[in-house]
Enzyme design. Structure first.
Site, PDB file in Angstrom:
ATOM      1  N   TRP A 167       0.810  -1.210   0.000  1.00  0.00           N
ATOM      2  CA  TRP A 167       0.000   0.000   0.000  1.00  0.00           C
ATOM      3  C   TRP A 167       0.847   1.266   0.000  1.00  0.00           C
ATOM      4  O   TRP A 167       0.371   2.331  -0.388  1.00  0.00           O
ATOM      5  CB  TRP A 167      -0.944  -0.009   1.199  1.00  0.00           C
ATOM      6  CG  TRP A 167      -2.039  -1.000   1.057  1.00  0.00           C
ATOM      7  CD1 TRP A 167      -2.182  -2.173   1.722  1.00  0.00           C
ATOM      8  CD2 TRP A 167      -3.161  -0.927   0.165  1.00  0.00           C
ATOM      9  NE1 TRP A 167      -3.312  -2.838   1.310  1.00  0.00           N
ATOM     10  CE2 TRP A 167      -3.931  -2.090   0.350  1.00  0.00           C
ATOM     11  CE3 TRP A 167      -3.578   0.021  -0.768  1.00  0.00           C
ATOM     12  CZ2 TRP A 167      -5.100  -2.335  -0.361  1.00  0.00           C
ATOM     13  CZ3 TRP A 167      -4.746  -0.227  -1.477  1.00  0.00           C
ATOM     14  CH2 TRP A 167      -5.486  -1.387  -1.268  1.00  0.00           C
ATOM     15  N   ASN A 212       3.576   1.570  -1.865  1.00  0.00           N
ATOM     16  CA  ASN A 212       4.364   1.676  -3.093  1.00  0.00           C
ATOM     17  C   ASN A 212       3.582   1.491  -4.381  1.00  0.00           C
ATOM     18  O   ASN A 212       4.131   1.759  -5.448  1.00  0.00           O
ATOM     19  CB  ASN A 212       5.507   0.639  -3.068  1.00  0.00           C
ATOM     20  CG  ASN A 212       6.536   0.953  -2.015  1.00  0.00           C
ATOM     21  OD1 ASN A 212       7.439   1.742  -2.233  1.00  0.00           O
ATOM     22  ND2 ASN A 212       6.400   0.331  -0.855  1.00  0.00           N
ATOM     23  N   TRP A 213       2.357   1.049  -4.343  1.00  0.00           N
ATOM     24  CA  TRP A 213       1.662   0.828  -5.609  1.00  0.00           C
ATOM     25  C   TRP A 213       1.016   2.108  -6.118  1.00  0.00           C
ATOM     26  O   TRP A 213       0.780   2.258  -7.312  1.00  0.00           O
ATOM     27  CB  TRP A 213       0.622  -0.286  -5.452  1.00  0.00           C
ATOM     28  CG  TRP A 213      -0.755   0.174  -5.095  1.00  0.00           C
ATOM     29  CD1 TRP A 213      -1.213   0.491  -3.861  1.00  0.00           C
ATOM     30  CD2 TRP A 213      -1.851   0.382  -5.995  1.00  0.00           C
ATOM     31  NE1 TRP A 213      -2.527   0.876  -3.922  1.00  0.00           N
ATOM     32  CE2 TRP A 213      -2.941   0.819  -5.234  1.00  0.00           C
ATOM     33  CE3 TRP A 213      -2.012   0.237  -7.373  1.00  0.00           C
ATOM     34  CZ2 TRP A 213      -4.171   1.120  -5.797  1.00  0.00           C
ATOM     35  CZ3 TRP A 213      -3.245   0.530  -7.922  1.00  0.00           C
ATOM     36  CH2 TRP A 213      -4.306   0.963  -7.150  1.00  0.00           C
ATOM     37  N   ASN A 214       0.737   3.075  -5.234  1.00  0.00           N
ATOM     38  CA  ASN A 214       0.122   4.349  -5.631  1.00  0.00           C
ATOM     39  C   ASN A 214       0.855   5.460  -4.897  1.00  0.00           C
ATOM     40  O   ASN A 214       0.432   5.902  -3.821  1.00  0.00           O
ATOM     41  CB  ASN A 214      -1.365   4.333  -5.272  1.00  0.00           C
ATOM     42  CG  ASN A 214      -2.106   5.527  -5.851  1.00  0.00           C
ATOM     43  OD1 ASN A 214      -1.511   6.534  -6.198  1.00  0.00           O
ATOM     44  ND2 ASN A 214      -3.424   5.426  -5.939  1.00  0.00           N
ATOM     45  N   PRO A 266       1.345   8.802  -5.545  1.00  0.00           N
ATOM     46  CA  PRO A 266       0.678  10.081  -5.259  1.00  0.00           C
ATOM     47  C   PRO A 266      -0.211  10.041  -4.027  1.00  0.00           C
ATOM     48  O   PRO A 266      -0.175  10.952  -3.188  1.00  0.00           O
ATOM     49  CB  PRO A 266      -0.125  10.343  -6.546  1.00  0.00           C
ATOM     50  CG  PRO A 266       0.638   9.652  -7.612  1.00  0.00           C
ATOM     51  CD  PRO A 266       1.171   8.411  -6.958  1.00  0.00           C
ATOM     52  N   HIS A 311     -13.012   4.388  -0.705  1.00  0.00           N
ATOM     53  CA  HIS A 311     -13.368   3.254  -1.559  1.00  0.00           C
ATOM     54  C   HIS A 311     -14.878   3.024  -1.536  1.00  0.00           C
ATOM     55  O   HIS A 311     -15.499   2.796  -2.586  1.00  0.00           O
ATOM     56  CB  HIS A 311     -12.638   1.989  -1.095  1.00  0.00           C
ATOM     57  CG  HIS A 311     -11.234   1.877  -1.592  1.00  0.00           C
ATOM     58  ND1 HIS A 311     -10.192   2.592  -1.063  1.00  0.00           N
ATOM     59  CD2 HIS A 311     -10.694   1.128  -2.594  1.00  0.00           C
ATOM     60  CE1 HIS A 311      -9.069   2.286  -1.694  1.00  0.00           C
ATOM     61  NE2 HIS A 311      -9.347   1.401  -2.634  1.00  0.00           N
ATOM     62  N   TYR A 349     -27.665  -6.369  -8.973  1.00  0.00           N
ATOM     63  CA  TYR A 349     -28.557  -7.164  -9.818  1.00  0.00           C
ATOM     64  C   TYR A 349     -29.879  -7.443  -9.104  1.00  0.00           C
ATOM     65  O   TYR A 349     -30.961  -7.341  -9.696  1.00  0.00           O
ATOM     66  CB  TYR A 349     -27.851  -8.472 -10.192  1.00  0.00           C
ATOM     67  CG  TYR A 349     -28.710  -9.447 -10.962  1.00  0.00           C
ATOM     68  CD1 TYR A 349     -28.891  -9.302 -12.340  1.00  0.00           C
ATOM     69  CD2 TYR A 349     -29.354 -10.509 -10.317  1.00  0.00           C
ATOM     70  CE1 TYR A 349     -29.677 -10.194 -13.043  1.00  0.00           C
ATOM     71  CE2 TYR A 349     -30.130 -11.399 -11.019  1.00  0.00           C
ATOM     72  CZ  TYR A 349     -30.287 -11.248 -12.389  1.00  0.00           C
ATOM     73  OH  TYR A 349     -31.070 -12.119 -13.074  1.00  0.00           O
TER      74      TYR A 349
END
Length: 488
Positions: A377, A379-381, A383, A418, A480
């Site tokens: 968490w 290093n993947w995003n 900004p 989220h 659905y």
């Protein structure tokens, strides 16, 4: 050949390299048995440590050809160049999934065509609520700039400015959510895109407010102690002439409170505000064309039948079939997530940065090597991570919060956004995204406590591959049931 009268050389172990021919010494010896009197084959010599000249005058023969060393595939070898194996994995992945994609296309036909994609954004060509909402976001931007100008001039107190900024930031989140929930013509995809834009504006204006507040505090300290206090920040490089020369120009507070400066920040691929951003000297046309070529639309053709076929097992609570559908959905969902990561964080953000000559291109780090959930968490995003670290985590530590409490607060804030980006566009309040992000807290503790190295990395990959399809199926099933099953 040895001279007559010389003693025969001692035997030498076969397998060493053949010595080269030395001019004037005759041909090299040939491998064979012991020499016969008067000529014949000669065996290579075994020299003592340090070596001794060959009987024919050539160079010394190496004593050993073995040493203590690990196999390349052993972790102790230190070997790390597995590029060929990675290419092989990619080729095998493409070939194995191409058959599934073609089988899906033959069995179900084209399920996602360009007209349907456009209709997801523009349901009614004469009513574009998503576009109108995005344009309306400029009102909150202008209000934030006006407040900062008043604060810089001293015509507004810090307390009143903080209260007005808080109201403006809350309105950025509440206003579009209310419009999405009330207006029926807005589509879920258009609502997700609009709320994502408003979330980005919220984070950027939050950072804009904090940085200008820090500049005012620095200016007051400088004035108090007689050290000036222009709120100077790191300078940026402006493009020079055609020869590529660059010059340096810096903006100081409050000269940064202009529309040009603020809107450059709003369009820049970062969430953290600075008075002066690092700038690249020119726009690289070839690099820009490559990134534009990579920004191609990818299809969800593969996922649609699997999601549709998952509805009946969910209704019947057939757990074995639910698990089978989940595992079947995991592969295409994960591939689409990887494609989206590369498409957005590498291609799109690099295109924006290249056009705007934004110098900082660290949008991600090596999250694929993560041995803990926390490292992933972080290093993947980049900004979002920088924003959380600068405007959330460190301020909490300065106020006396513990590291564990600050990390938990960051995860919960991420869980809120989220859920905000999923529940509001779908117009149904469900806790699945919030619970998924909140579950990262005990998962991070478990992985860091009991798993290390490759086992920790495998646990991170499993959470990515399995966790996302669970959330997808949960939301699709509830949507659905609420919108289609009752009507049928």
């Amino acid at each position: 050949h040895p001279r007559s009268g010389d003693p025969p050389p001692p035997p030498h172990r076969l397998g060493g390299p053949d010595p080269p021919i030395t001019p004037g010494t005759g041909p090299p010896p040939s491998l064979g048995s012991d020499p016969e009197p008067g000529g014949g084959a000669v065996t290579l010599c075994r020299h003592p440590p340090g070596g001794s000249p060959a009987p024919w005058g050539g160079p010394t023969v190496p004593l050993r050809c073995h040493k203590v060393q690990e196999s390349l595939l052993s972790s102790a070898s230190g070997y790390s160049n597995y590029r060929g194996i990675l290419n092989w994995c990619v080729v095998m992945l493409v070939l194995s999934n191409a058959r599934l994609f073609l089988e899906n296309l033959i069995k179900y036909g084209i399920l996602v065509d360009p007209i349907q994609v456009v209709s997801l954004f523009l349901k009614d060509p004469y009513s574009w609520p998503s576009l109108c909402l995005i344009i309306a976001a400029n009102v909150f931007v202008v209000v934030a700039l006006a407040l900062e100008r008043r604060l810089a001039a001293g015509s507004l107190s810090e307390g009143a400015g903080a209260a007005l900024h808080t109201l403006n930031l809350l309105a950025i989140l509440c206003f579009p959510a209310g419009v999405v929930l009330v207006v029926t013509s807005i589509t879920p995809v258009g609502a997700v895109f609009t709320l994502a834009i408003y979330t980005i504006v919220f984070l950027k204006l939050f950072s804009f407010r904090d940085v200008n507040k820090w500049c005012r505090e620095r200016r007051e300290l400088g004035t108090r102690y007689g050290t000036g206090g222009g709120g100077r920040a790191r300078g940026f490089i402006l493009p020079g002439g055609a020869n590529g020369d660059v010059g340096r120009n810096e903006v100081t507070y409050p000269a940064n409170l202009t529309y040009r400066n603020l809107y450059y920040f709003l369009f820049a691929p970062t969430l953290c505000y600075e008075l002066n951003f690092p700038r690249s000297p020119r726009v690289r046309k070839r690099f820009l064309l490559r990134r534009l070529f990579e920004m191609r639309r990818f299809l969800f053709q593969w996922m649609v039948p699997t999601i549709q076929n998952s509805m009946k097992p969910f209704r019947d609570m057939d757990y074995s079939r639910i698990i089978e559908r989940l595992l079947k959905l995991a592969v295409p969902n994960h591939l689409i997530w990887l494609i989206f990561f590369y498409w957005f964080f590498h291609s799109c953000l690099n295109v924006v940065a290249e056009v705007m000559q934004f110098g900082d291109r660290e949008f991600y780090r090596d999250w694929w090597n993560s041995e803990s959930v926390t490292y992933f968490w972080q290093n993947w995003n980049i900004p979002v991570h920088k924003w959380c670290l600068r405007h959330f985590y460190k301020p909490m530590l300065k106020r006396g919060a513990s590291k564990w409490a600050a990390q938990t607060a960051v995860f919960l804030a991420s869980a809120f956004f989220h859920e905000y980006l999923l529940s509001v566009p779908l117009k149904m309040l469900r806790p699945w995204a919030f619970m998924g992000m909140a579950a990262q807290i005990p998962l991070a503790w478990f992985v860091s406590k009991f798993l290390r190295g490759n086992y920790g990395n495998a646990a991170v990959w499993m959470s990515l591959i399995i966790g996302q399809p669970i959330a997808v199926l949960m939301y699709v099933h509830d949507y659905y049931v609420l919108n289609y099953e009752g009507n049928q």
